[in-house]
Design an enzyme around this catalytic site. Structure first.
Site, short mmCIF file in Angstrom:
data_model
loop_
_atom_site.label_atom_id
_atom_site.label_comp_id
_atom_site.label_asym_id
_atom_site.label_seq_id
_atom_site.Cartn_x
_atom_site.Cartn_y
_atom_site.Cartn_z
N HIS A 83 50.05 45.92 37.43
CA HIS A 83 49.50 45.74 36.09
C HIS A 83 48.04 46.14 36.16
O HIS A 83 47.25 45.55 36.88
CB HIS A 83 49.64 44.28 35.64
N GLU A 86 45.12 43.68 36.29
CA GLU A 86 45.06 42.65 37.33
C GLU A 86 44.40 43.29 38.55
O GLU A 86 45.05 43.97 39.35
CB GLU A 86 46.47 42.12 37.62
N HIS A 190 49.00 40.40 42.41
CA HIS A 190 48.78 40.27 40.97
C HIS A 190 47.62 39.31 40.70
O HIS A 190 47.02 38.76 41.62
CB HIS A 190 50.05 39.73 40.29
N GLU A 280 49.96 35.94 43.47
CA GLU A 280 49.05 35.80 42.32
C GLU A 280 47.76 35.20 42.87
O GLU A 280 47.74 34.06 43.34
CB GLU A 280 49.68 34.89 41.27
#
Length: 446
Positions: A83, A86, A190, A280
């Site tokens: 993404h 990110e 991410h 993440e």
């Protein structure tokens, strides 16, 4: 100027110090090319394809044999910036590259890691999305999608339901790349939360969705891998992000967090025989540049330790009675079969990530009786090497016949109408508590 210092500078490769700022495509390419030129004996830079807007999808390989696979050397990969908005993972991987190459021959752990592993690093899978961000935002921007406005982490084939989206150039490039290497372990990076998430992201009742999670046959290994990363990052504990879920020990099953169709980590595990988790790493998707040094300090140990886990379990080659390596032979643990059977590569190699314990390997060539062999994975594995177990299969025949009889696993939903594959899908107190949290709180999807 001291002559000795000058002479030493000529002998040692140098790379421009990487600053803690966001590096756009041109700056990133310059850094990667500089590393590849100055550390050519342990690095290899190549592009696996191009984005929608024609930007190269760069991969830097770090290892003692950077340009080609060597027998017994497992392949590891990190992928970031799927993404485009990110951004922390993108910069962390650039600093990881710098740390690896500048510590080779100086730090024993890093030197051993480079000697024993081929590390593939893709700092940006979605360069178009990154370049599209004009006003950075903590939560969402138009840079999330690629140049065709597709979410790349919803763009892969799905093993649980049909995913009839248009395959994007970046996705196709990843899928083709996975066919060229024997990847064993990987992670994609991410932002937007602080948690290590492990497969499955999607699921069916057979994988445990009736209990609000979806577990693989290798759930014990995946929980261990996620804990390996999270336990070394002080921030991946408790509710560090406001209005986000409180993940016990900083890990979660992907489906327990929220179901996701067409994700990359499920595709890697099912179709590429590669154990992948999702990391993440920041509450804010696009934090201020001055925060980048702290992100590096918090994640450096985790990034290195996670790579070392590629040497978990057992590895080896399968040979026929004449000593020829056998490709496309199924090698799996007897009680944890994969829906796409794990097979030997073109060199007859297999790699199975397993925790310490006793296992029975089932080695199968179509048309022949299975060959069973027991292995015991010691509690303390050999440094930078899985347990080595070569297998002599009582078989003589043409290798071509084995190849022809083993077509690729089809990229269609494979888990429909499947009975529960293991006891791992049964409920536990820990997972009951996770389910309770999941019911009580609703969260925006990353």
């Amino acid at each position: 100027m001291d002559f000795a210092c000058l002479w030493l500078g000529v002998l040692l490769p140098v790379v421009a110090t990487l600053d803690f700022s966001y590096h756009h495509q041109e700056e990133m390419e310059e850094f990667l090319k500089n590393v590849a030129q100055n550390y050519s004996s342990i690095t290899h830079l190549h592009s696996i394809g191009k984005s929608v807007k024609g930007r190269n999808l760069w991969v830097l390989v770090v290892g003692r044999s950077p340009k080609e696979h060597k027998i017994g050397i497992p392949e590891f990969k990190y992928v970031a910036n799927m993404h485009g908005d990110e951004t922390v993972g993108r910069e962390l991987l650039l600093h990881l590259i710098e740390y690896l190459v500048t510590n080779d021959g100086k730090d024993l752990e890093i030197t051993n890691l480079i000697n024993s592993t081929r590390i593939h690093i893709m700092p940006s899978m979605n360069p178009d999305g990154f370049e599209a961000v004009k006003k950075p935002d903590c939560f969402y921007s138009n840079g999330r999608e690629n140049g065709n406005f597709y979410d790349l982490n919803r763009n892969f084939p799905d093993a649980f339901e049909f995913n009839n989206v248009s395959r994007q150039p970046e996705t196709v490039a990843i899928m083709e790349w996975l066919k060229t290497e024997t990847f064993v372990l990987s992670a994609n990076l991410h932002g937007g939360a602080l948690v290590a998430s492990y497969p499955f992201d999607n699921g069916v009742p057979a994988t445990g969705t009736v209990h609000s999670r979806s577990l693989t046959p290798d759930d014990d290994v995946f929980q261990y891998l996620a804990n390996t990363y999270a336990s070394r990052n002080p921030n991946m504990k408790g509710d560090q992000c406001k209005n986000k879920m409180n993940f016990p020990n900083g890990i979660t099953n992907g489906y327990s967090w929220y179901p996701l169709k067409g994700g990359m980590q499920d595709y890697n595990y099912i179709w590429a025989q590669c154990f992948e988790i999702t990391l993440e790493l920041s509450c804010c998707k696009y934090p201020r540049e001055e925060k980048l040094p702290s992100f590096w300090n918090l994640n450096k140990a985790s990034l290195i330790e996670y790579i070392k886990e590629v040497h978990l379990g057992v590895k080896g080659q399968v040979f026929d009675q004449s000593g020829n390596p056998l490709p496309n032979v199924i090698v799996e643990v007897q009680d944890r079969k994969h829906i796409c059977p794990y097979k030997t590569n073109k060199f007859g190699e297999y790699y199975l990530l397993l925790l310490p314990g006793s296992y029975t390997l089932n080695v199968t060539v179509p048309g022949h009786n299975p060959h069973l062999t027991k292995v015991i994975i010691p509690k303390k594995s050999q440094d930078f090497s899985a347990l080595k177990k070569d297998i002599l299969f009582p078989f003589r025949g043409q290798l071509d016949s084995i190849t022809v009889s083993n077509p690729p696993c089809p990229t269609i939903p494979l888990y429909r109408n499947l009975p529960s594959h293991s006891a791992a899908t049964k409920p536990s107190l820990f997972l009951f508590l996770v389910t309770l949290f999941h019911v009580l709180f609703k969260y925006s999807k990353m």
